[in-house]
Write an enzyme that holds these catalytic residues in place. Structure first.
Site, short mmCIF file in Angstrom:
data_model
loop_
_atom_site.label_atom_id
_atom_site.label_comp_id
_atom_site.label_asym_id
_atom_site.label_seq_id
_atom_site.Cartn_x
_atom_site.Cartn_y
_atom_site.Cartn_z
N TYR A 153 0.83 -1.20 0.12
CA TYR A 153 0.00 0.16 -0.06
C TYR A 153 0.95 1.29 0.06
CZ TYR A 153 -3.69 -3.23 1.71
OH TYR A 153 -4.53 -4.10 1.71
N LEU A 177 -17.48 -3.62 2.72
CA LEU A 177 -18.62 -2.55 2.11
C LEU A 177 -18.87 -2.98 0.79
CD1 LEU A 177 -17.68 0.55 4.09
CD2 LEU A 177 -19.30 -1.14 4.77
N ILE A 215 -12.92 -4.87 8.23
CA ILE A 215 -11.93 -3.56 8.11
C ILE A 215 -12.24 -2.63 7.07
CG2 ILE A 215 -9.82 -4.87 9.37
CD1 ILE A 215 -8.92 -5.54 6.38
N SER A 266 -12.37 4.37 4.66
CA SER A 266 -12.96 5.63 4.33
C SER A 266 -11.71 6.63 4.30
CB SER A 266 -13.90 6.19 4.89
OG SER A 266 -14.43 7.12 4.28
N ARG A 306 -17.61 9.32 7.38
CA ARG A 306 -18.02 7.76 7.03
C ARG A 306 -17.25 6.82 8.02
NH1 ARG A 306 -18.01 7.68 0.47
NH2 ARG A 306 -20.29 7.63 0.28
P1 NDP Z 1 -14.39 -1.15 1.53
O1 NDP Z 1 -15.24 -2.23 1.18
O2 NDP Z 1 -14.02 -0.80 2.83
O3 NDP Z 1 -15.03 0.21 0.73
C1 NDP Z 1 -14.35 1.28 0.67
C2 NDP Z 1 -15.01 2.02 -0.35
O4 NDP Z 1 -16.16 2.46 0.36
C3 NDP Z 1 -14.41 3.62 -0.26
O5 NDP Z 1 -14.42 4.16 -1.78
C4 NDP Z 1 -15.21 4.28 0.40
O6 NDP Z 1 -15.24 5.74 -0.06
C5 NDP Z 1 -16.59 3.78 0.61
N1 NDP Z 1 -17.08 3.89 2.00
C6 NDP Z 1 -16.53 3.96 3.13
N2 NDP Z 1 -17.42 3.93 4.29
C7 NDP Z 1 -18.66 4.04 3.71
C8 NDP Z 1 -20.00 4.17 4.31
N3 NDP Z 1 -20.11 4.28 5.49
N4 NDP Z 1 -21.06 4.20 3.38
C9 NDP Z 1 -20.81 4.25 1.93
N5 NDP Z 1 -19.61 4.01 1.32
C10 NDP Z 1 -18.60 4.04 2.34
O7 NDP Z 1 -13.10 -1.48 0.59
P2 NDP Z 1 -11.61 -1.72 0.83
O8 NDP Z 1 -11.49 -2.31 -0.68
O9 NDP Z 1 -10.89 -0.78 1.01
O10 NDP Z 1 -11.58 -3.09 1.76
C11 NDP Z 1 -11.14 -2.59 3.00
C12 NDP Z 1 -9.79 -2.91 3.61
O11 NDP Z 1 -9.46 -4.31 3.47
C13 NDP Z 1 -8.66 -2.11 2.60
O12 NDP Z 1 -8.69 -0.69 3.11
C14 NDP Z 1 -7.56 -2.90 3.10
O13 NDP Z 1 -6.80 -2.64 4.27
C15 NDP Z 1 -8.24 -4.41 3.10
N6 NDP Z 1 -7.86 -5.09 1.80
C16 NDP Z 1 -7.06 -6.17 1.61
C17 NDP Z 1 -6.89 -6.82 0.65
C18 NDP Z 1 -6.15 -8.23 0.54
O14 NDP Z 1 -5.72 -8.40 -0.36
N7 NDP Z 1 -5.75 -8.46 1.94
C19 NDP Z 1 -7.52 -6.67 -0.63
C20 NDP Z 1 -8.49 -5.29 -0.57
C21 NDP Z 1 -8.41 -4.72 0.82
P3 NDP Z 1 -14.99 7.17 0.62
O15 NDP Z 1 -13.31 6.84 0.83
O16 NDP Z 1 -15.14 8.19 -0.26
O17 NDP Z 1 -15.66 7.39 2.00
#
Ligand code: NDP
Length: 282
Positions: A50, A192, A230, A233, A238
């Site tokens: 990251y 999410l 996890i 945002s 959020r």
């Molecule tokens: P999420 O499912 O957490 O979704 C994040 C997205 O949702 C962002 O675009 C965010 O936008 C939006 N969001 C956040 N909160 C809300 C809310 N309350 N209502 C509506 N929309 C919301 O996605 P991630 O893919 O980031 O997964 C979470 C974490 O998992 C990652 O950050 C990482 O740490 C981990 N991960 C691990 C992986 C692995 O291979 N081990 C692969 C992918 C992720 P905004 O920022 O505009 O709020």
């Protein structure tokens, strides 16, 4: 470590709700980690790939300096990138990650399974990282059930979690069973569905009955299964919304309605090495 709902694996209490940092550029990662800790999160997830480990560590240090948290109240996870799975390379990255974070992580994961080098070599190196004090615990990410069991059979220490994609549009029966069999845990990434749950009519309707949003219902559904979630945002509001899930509960019927949203094409992050296959759920 914390009075928040946690799952205890091998004597380690892992807070069920954590804060993700994928795609957060360093300035946002530092700002949002400090903010997440101010809101009340006690679990932070990052990874070498990251490119924000130093910023995540700074955000944690900011919160400590402000008296918001003590280091031992926070569960901090990072991951070994797949190019570093050879013995010496793994230990080198583990040291680099701990240096960048400015603190020993609580959990070090293998980011994705790889066919080469052998599981034997990589699991031995991961265990060595633990015994050398470069992490408190070790675990996996994106391992299908069979590979998870095999990795555990090669690991001296318990692999305390397998971090995989999980949200209402995916079924995860086999991995949840495997976690129970191995006395381990599942951590849901993209909990999410990368924001897609927010517009879901079923989740919105269930939320209305509780005065909660679709995102809050989704996170509650995960932690009510004992799954660690996890969400990520870049926005304070959020991050606060996603943390506000400890004052309501979903009924069995509501849990089942959410399970019924799973579909065969629900996977968002299909980046597994072609040597492996996701568990067949359909
Ligand atoms: P999420 O499912 O957490 O979704 C994040 C997205 O949702 C962002 O675009 C965010 O936008 C939006 N969001 C956040 N909160 C809300 C809310 N309350 N209502 C509506 N929309 C919301 O996605 P991630 O893919 O980031 O997964 C979470 C974490 O998992 C990652 O950050 C990482 O740490 C981990 N991960 C691990 C992986 C692995 O291979 N081990 C692969 C992918 C992720 P905004 O920022 O505009 O709020």
């Amino acid at each position: 470590m914390t009075d928040q709902p946690a799952v205890t694996v091998d004597g380690h209490a892992i807070p069920l709700l954590g804060f993700g940092t994928w795609n957060l550029v360093p300035d946002d990662a530092r700002r949002m980690v400090r903010e997440a800790l101010r809101i009340g999160y006690r679990h932070i997830d990052t990874a070498w790939i990251y490119e924000n480990e130093a910023a995540v560590g700074q955000g944690l240090q900011d919160a400590i300096d402000e008296g918001l948290v003590a280091r031992d109240e926070v569960w901090l996870t990072t991951k070994i990138w797949v190019k570093h799975f050879q013995h010496d390379a793994l230990l080198r990255q583990a040291r680099e990650s701990a240096d960048a974070l400015g603190t020993t992580p609580d959990l070090l994961l293998l980011h994705w399974p790889k066919a080469e080098p052998s599981f034997e070599e990589t699991l031995a190196a991961l265990n060595a990282a633990r015994t050398q004090g470069l992490t408190r615990t070790i675990g996996l990410s994106n391992f299908p059930a069979q590979e998870w069991s095999r990795a555990q059979s090669l690991s001296e220490a318990t692999l305390v979690t397998n971090q995989v994609e999980y949200h209402p549009y995916l079924k995860l029966t086999r991995l949840l069973e495997t976690a129970r069999e191995l006395g381990s845990s599942v951590t849901a990434w993209s909990p999410l569905a990368q924001g897609k749950v927010a517009d879901d009519p079923t989740l919105t309707e269930i939320g209305r009955a509780h005065g909660k949003t679709a995102a809050q219902v989704t996170l509650r559904w995960l932690i009510q299964q004992g799954v660690i979630a996890i969400p990520r945002s870049s926005k304070k509001s959020r991050a606060a919304e996603s943390f506000d899930i400890f004052d309501f509960a979903l009924s069995d019927e509501e849990m089942d309605r959410i399970h019924a949203l799973a579909r065969p094409d629900g996977r968002l992050g299909d980046w597994i090495d072609p040597a492996f296959q996701w568990d067949q759920e359909w």
